[in-house]
Motif scaffolding. Structure first.
Motif, mmCIF file in Angstrom:
data_model
loop_
_atom_site.group_PDB
_atom_site.id
_atom_site.type_symbol
_atom_site.label_atom_id
_atom_site.label_comp_id
_atom_site.label_asym_id
_atom_site.label_seq_id
_atom_site.Cartn_x
_atom_site.Cartn_y
_atom_site.Cartn_z
ATOM 1 N N SER B 70 0.838 -1.196 0.000
ATOM 2 C CA SER B 70 0.000 0.000 0.000
ATOM 3 C C SER B 70 0.878 1.255 0.000
ATOM 4 O O SER B 70 1.978 1.245 0.529
ATOM 5 C CB SER B 70 -0.887 -0.008 1.239
ATOM 6 O OG SER B 70 -0.078 -0.081 2.376
ATOM 7 N N ILE B 71 0.378 2.310 -0.618
ATOM 8 C CA ILE B 71 1.156 3.550 -0.712
ATOM 9 C C ILE B 71 0.560 4.600 0.222
ATOM 10 O O ILE B 71 -0.647 4.807 0.239
ATOM 11 C CB ILE B 71 1.212 4.037 -2.173
ATOM 12 C CG1 ILE B 71 2.105 3.068 -2.962
ATOM 13 C CG2 ILE B 71 1.739 5.456 -2.262
ATOM 14 C CD1 ILE B 71 2.316 3.435 -4.395
ATOM 15 N N MET B 72 1.430 5.188 1.043
ATOM 16 C CA MET B 72 0.970 6.242 1.957
ATOM 17 C C MET B 72 1.554 7.562 1.482
ATOM 18 O O MET B 72 2.720 7.599 1.094
ATOM 19 C CB MET B 72 1.513 5.980 3.366
ATOM 20 C CG MET B 72 1.130 4.642 3.939
ATOM 21 S SD MET B 72 2.225 4.214 5.299
ATOM 22 C CE MET B 72 3.482 3.248 4.479
ATOM 23 N N THR B 73 0.783 8.612 1.529
ATOM 24 C CA THR B 73 1.356 9.904 1.182
ATOM 25 C C THR B 73 1.972 10.502 2.444
ATOM 26 O O THR B 73 1.350 10.515 3.501
ATOM 27 C CB THR B 73 0.317 10.871 0.612
ATOM 28 O OG1 THR B 73 -0.817 10.815 1.463
ATOM 29 C CG2 THR B 73 -0.085 10.498 -0.785
ATOM 30 N N THR B 74 3.202 10.946 2.329
ATOM 31 C CA THR B 74 3.908 11.477 3.494
ATOM 32 C C THR B 74 4.293 12.936 3.287
ATOM 33 O O THR B 74 4.662 13.618 4.227
ATOM 34 C CB THR B 74 5.197 10.685 3.757
ATOM 35 O OG1 THR B 74 6.007 10.775 2.583
ATOM 36 C CG2 THR B 74 4.908 9.241 4.053
ATOM 37 N N ASP B 75 4.263 13.389 2.026
ATOM 38 C CA ASP B 75 4.653 14.764 1.664
ATOM 39 C C ASP B 75 6.096 15.083 2.023
ATOM 40 O O ASP B 75 6.454 16.241 2.187
ATOM 41 C CB ASP B 75 3.714 15.792 2.310
ATOM 42 C CG ASP B 75 2.323 15.683 1.732
ATOM 43 O OD1 ASP B 75 2.225 15.331 0.541
ATOM 44 O OD2 ASP B 75 1.346 15.920 2.463
ATOM 45 N N ARG B 76 6.919 14.065 2.164
ATOM 46 C CA ARG B 76 8.338 14.304 2.414
ATOM 47 C C ARG B 76 9.025 14.189 1.064
ATOM 48 O O ARG B 76 8.795 13.217 0.328
ATOM 49 C CB ARG B 76 8.842 13.234 3.376
ATOM 50 C CG ARG B 76 10.258 13.426 3.832
ATOM 51 C CD ARG B 76 10.620 12.381 4.873
ATOM 52 N NE ARG B 76 12.053 12.246 4.950
ATOM 53 C CZ ARG B 76 12.751 11.336 4.299
ATOM 54 N NH1 ARG B 76 12.154 10.467 3.528
ATOM 55 N NH2 ARG B 76 14.060 11.300 4.411
ATOM 56 N N GLU B 77 9.867 15.187 0.716
ATOM 57 C CA GLU B 77 10.394 15.247 -0.650
ATOM 58 C C GLU B 77 11.250 14.030 -1.011
ATOM 59 O O GLU B 77 11.358 13.673 -2.164
ATOM 60 C CB GLU B 77 11.178 16.547 -0.880
ATOM 61 C CG GLU B 77 12.351 16.726 0.066
ATOM 62 C CD GLU B 77 13.111 18.024 -0.161
ATOM 63 O OE1 GLU B 77 14.226 18.134 0.352
ATOM 64 O OE2 GLU B 77 12.581 18.911 -0.861
ATOM 65 N N LEU B 78 11.859 13.382 0.001
ATOM 66 C CA LEU B 78 12.733 12.251 -0.303
ATOM 67 C C LEU B 78 12.055 10.888 -0.112
ATOM 68 O O LEU B 78 12.716 9.868 -0.129
ATOM 69 C CB LEU B 78 14.015 12.321 0.532
ATOM 70 C CG LEU B 78 15.041 13.363 0.080
ATOM 71 C CD1 LEU B 78 16.252 13.354 0.963
ATOM 72 C CD2 LEU B 78 15.447 13.154 -1.373
ATOM 73 N N ASP B 79 10.744 10.879 0.092
ATOM 74 C CA ASP B 79 10.023 9.601 0.094
ATOM 75 C C ASP B 79 9.551 9.344 -1.331
ATOM 76 O O ASP B 79 8.851 10.173 -1.907
ATOM 77 C CB ASP B 79 8.799 9.660 1.025
ATOM 78 C CG ASP B 79 9.177 9.418 2.467
ATOM 79 O OD1 ASP B 79 10.300 8.946 2.702
ATOM 80 O OD2 ASP B 79 8.361 9.702 3.352
#
Lengths: 261, 246
Positions: B70-79
């Motif tokens: 599953s894909i989670m959005t983290t809004d971290r530029e390096l994820d």
């Protein structure tokens, strides 16, 4: 001891560490300038019991080997240095950084530490200090008879003096930044310390180059998102529960064996 | 003595081993990019003199489940998460090429891009080095752009992530948990692989399935143990029947 039990135990350990990280984030939801942590899980090494491609008989080959995993662990935690919310406080010594950079704080041992917490106060000599009483570096002294203090977006600190038309310049707030801010070591009291992994600090003026600008009368709150942390907490709890279940099931298997054989 | 005892013993032993595999998956239900191990039982017939009437059960790690997690959005530029199929290329500690779906990248103190578990991420020109004092943007096709903080109007194209998509049938999981080609051959870059930055792929362990499997293994184990005790009872009965009346 049975390896299946130990594998499940590593899972419990990792989930518990992750819960500690989540709890710490939630505990600091109202800490000014706090940056949230994230636990980094990783799988542990595998043990090869039988190499893939080994022979199962004279003419047949095993389609795959037998490799047993040894569990998981929290490899480390990482600070997420995203911008926190800017909260207007209307207090003239509250300063928020909008963008990159850290305030430099002189600790009592002479070392410089870094913070995003801009809730400054005055000490008995009129110097700007953190809530913990540590001096802002470079030091800024506010004269006793100053009527008001103004901090510009570029970090210039001026004071309105009685019987003086022009404001008097008191000093300049400088910011420091790092190649890898995630590598900074949090030392408590909202302070960070430089490490080999963060790289050396680059010092500059607010608003110049890549540095963020400073804002008077505002504070940066923590960047903890309660909804996100609660979801993390549920996920961790369920992970913990399934690993507990794995331990009890494996235990029951062993119990069944010792009772029946 | 009948061999039933030994056959039931191997069955029990391998059920316990299967439980070990399953526990490994459960323990890694929160490891980013983790691929679940599949297990299966294998029938190992007895060879040698006599008729091959008996077959032992052996548990094997039949491979790895390569379905995306599953894909989670983290809004971290390096994820960075890979959409659908494909792999990131990393450098294993022994210098060899390996693949991972783990996209929680970070910079080490030298500015090199590594995965969350510390493996160097490979770009088309080797390890990816991020220039200091810049913001990173990773495009859908893996192109990494550094935007210098001093000159945001002049972005620098740093490198492009090596993205590969070899046939899953040729991939195996190694002892260090990284995925490698079966015979160690480097894979061709695939321009079709798409990534998404600001998102992170989780583990593909299916908790519900693993829990059911756990119960299944436990019951199977109990059945084998039951067979052990039955074999013992049979033996006892027959020795009683054959006892010479004194």
């Amino acid at each position: 001891m049975n390896p299946a039990l130990w594998v499940a135990k590593t899972g419990l350990d990792a989930q518990q560490k992750s819960m500690q990280v989540t709890s710490n984030n939630l505990a600091n939801v109202n800490t000014n300038g706090f940056k949230k942590d994230r636990a980094n899980f990783e799988d542990l090494f595998y043990q090869t019991v039988r190499q893939p491609g080994g022979r199962s008989s004279q003419d047949t080959m095993l389609p795959s080997g037998l490799m047993l995993g040894t569990g998981s662990r929290v490899a480390g935690t990482e600070k997420i240095h995203s911008q926190g919310n800017i909260q207007q406080t209307e207090r003239n010594l509250d300063v928020a950084i909008e963008g990159k950079g850290f305030f430099q704080i002189l600790r009592p041992d002479g070392e410089v530490a870094y913070t995003r917490d801009g809730a400054f106060q005055l000490n008995e000599q009129g110097q700007l200090v953190t809530t913990g009483g540590y001096l802002l570096e470079p030091a800024i002294e506010v004269p006793q008879d100053a009527q008001s203090v103004t901090i510009g977006t570029d970090g210039t600190v001026t004071a309105k003096m009685p019987n003086q038309a022009d404001p008097e310049e008191l000093g300049q707030i400088e910011l420091a930044d790092f190649i890898n801010p995630s590598g900074l070591e949090p030392v408590g009291e909202n302070l960070f310390q430089e490490t080999a992994s963060s790289g050396a600090p680059v010092v500059g003026m607010p608003g110049e180059d890549a540095f963020g600008s400073v804002m008077q009368g505002a504070l940066e709150t923590s960047n903890v998102n309660i909804a996100e942390e609660l979801v993390n907490m549920i996920e961790t709890q369920r992970g913990f529960e399934t690993n507990t279940r794995a331990i009890s099931t494996t235990d029951q298997m062993l119990q069944f064996m010792t009772q029946n054989v | 003595m009948d061999r039933q005892l030994y056959i039931a013993m191997t069955g029990a032993k391998h059920s316990l081993q299967a439980q070990h595999h399953n526990n490994q998956n459960l323990a890694n239900a929160n490891t980013p990019g983790f691929r679940a191990d599949l297990d299966s039982f294998y029938q190992a017939p007895m060879y040698g003199p006599g008729f091959p009437t008996r077959a032992y059960a052996e548990e094997l790690r039949a491979g790895t489940d390569f379905t995306p997690g599953s894909i989670m959005t983290t809004d971290r530029e390096l994820d960075v998460a890979i959409q659908d199929q494909g792999w990131f290329v990393v450098q294993a500690p022994d210098g060899s090429e390996a693949y991972t779906r783990r996209g929680d990248f970070r910079q080490d103190s030298q500015g090199l891009l590594t995965t969350g578990d510390g493996h160097l991420v490979m770009g088309e020109n080797g390890p990816v080095s991020i220039p200091p004092d810049s913001n990173i943007e990773i495009a859908d096709d893996g192109v990494i752009t550094a935007i210098p903080r001093e000159a945001p109007e002049a972005p620098i194209e740093v490198d492009r992530l090596r993205l590969v998509n070899p046939d899953p049938a040729e991939l195996v999981k190694s002892e260090d948990g990284l995925i490698r080609h079966y015979d160690g051959e480097p894979a061709q870059d695939d321009a079709q692989v798409r990534v998404r930055s600001g998102a992170l792929e989780g583990s593909n362990v299916n908790m519900a399935e693993s829990l059911v499997q756990m119960i299944d293994h436990a019951r199977q184990f109990e059945t084998h143990i039951k067979m052990l005790t039955t074999a013992e009872e049979n033996e006892q009965t027959s020795s009683q029947l054959l006892r010479h009346p004194s």
